[in-house]
Each structure stands twice: as C-alpha cells, then as structure tokens.
Design an enzyme around this catalytic site. Structure first.
Site, short mmCIF file in Angstrom:
data_model
loop_
_atom_site.label_atom_id
_atom_site.label_comp_id
_atom_site.label_asym_id
_atom_site.label_seq_id
_atom_site.Cartn_x
_atom_site.Cartn_y
_atom_site.Cartn_z
N THR A 106 46.04 4.05 81.65
CA THR A 106 44.73 3.62 82.10
C THR A 106 43.67 4.59 81.09
OG1 THR A 106 44.74 5.42 83.65
CG2 THR A 106 45.44 3.36 84.55
N ASP A 107 42.45 3.95 81.14
CA ASP A 107 41.28 4.91 80.24
C ASP A 107 40.77 5.39 81.35
OD1 ASP A 107 39.82 2.99 81.94
OD2 ASP A 107 39.26 1.75 80.12
N ALA A 108 39.50 6.09 81.05
CA ALA A 108 38.90 7.12 81.82
C ALA A 108 38.25 6.28 83.34
CB ALA A 108 37.43 7.47 80.97
#
Length: 134
Positions: free
Chosen positions: A16-18
């Site tokens: 996942t990203d931020a």
C-alpha cells in the site's frame, strides 16, 4: 485446468501507499504471481523451461485499467485467461477482484525468448500444448 484461472492474494502493508490503498504498480506484481502460478498449475516449470529448452518468458507489453482501489488486508482474487496463443507469445487477460468488484484489468503479452540471446523463439511444443489445453 479451467479456462479461467484464479489465484488468491492478500493485500499486505508493503503493498500500500501512504493512503492505505494498493500502489498502482503493485498490480503488475500481483499479475506476475498469478501467471507464475498458472504456469505451475499447467505443469510448466520456468526453471525447467530454461534448463531443458534454453527458453524464458519476458513481458513485451502490459496495459492496465484501474477501476476501484484495493486496501490493506483485502482478500483479492486474481483471474487469468489466454486471449491469444501465438507461435512465440501469449497474450493474457488478467483481472483483480475484491468480491464482485473489479479493481483492475490488464492485457499482458508475454514473449518466449532464447535465454542467452534474448531473441524471440517458438514456444517449446510441450509447453504450447499444455497452454492450449488450459
């Protein structure tokens, strides 16, 4: 082997990203895993293909459409089917699903090349027959 192959994948934190959604490029990794497991299910070992025939697979082209986000801890179902089987290439339709929601779809063309020269070569007959049977 069914004409549509499916493989489960869980979304981990590293995917996942931020914002907590799957980073777009990670779908390429998910689709790669599904193709590898499809080959395994078709009894086509990639190391054996290299060792016995001097052939490897390389991605020639990938086109992805993103439809909805996947999030941390989602259980995904990756599907794969052959759109076209050529003399030296295979074109796949691959999709990522979360339940009945389509998250991403891709057309991926994989070429068979000589492991040393990286020049296109025909799929080994036995491998092509196994793919046709799939």
């Amino acid at each position: 082997m069914p004409s549509v192959f499916s493989w489960p994948v869980r979304v981990y934190y590293e995917d996942t990203d931020a914002g907590g959604i799957v980073f777009y490029a990670n779908y390429l990794k998910f689709f790669e895993r599904a193709r590898t497991e499809w080959l395994r299910a078709a009894n086509i070992g990639q190391q054996a293909l290299r060792d016995e025939h001097g052939a490897i697979f390389v991605v020639k082209n990938a086109s992805i459409d993103y439809h909805a986000p996947a999030r941390l801890d989602d259980a995904l179902n990756l599907t794969l089917s052959i759109e076209k089987l050529g003399r030296a290439s295979v074109q796949f339709l691959q999709q990522a699903w979360h339940g009945d929601v389509l998250l991403a779809s891709a057309t991926v063309k994989v070429g068979c090349v000589d492991a040393v020269t990286l020049r296109p070569r025909a799929l080994p007959d036995a491998s092509a027959a196994k793919m046709r049977a799939a």
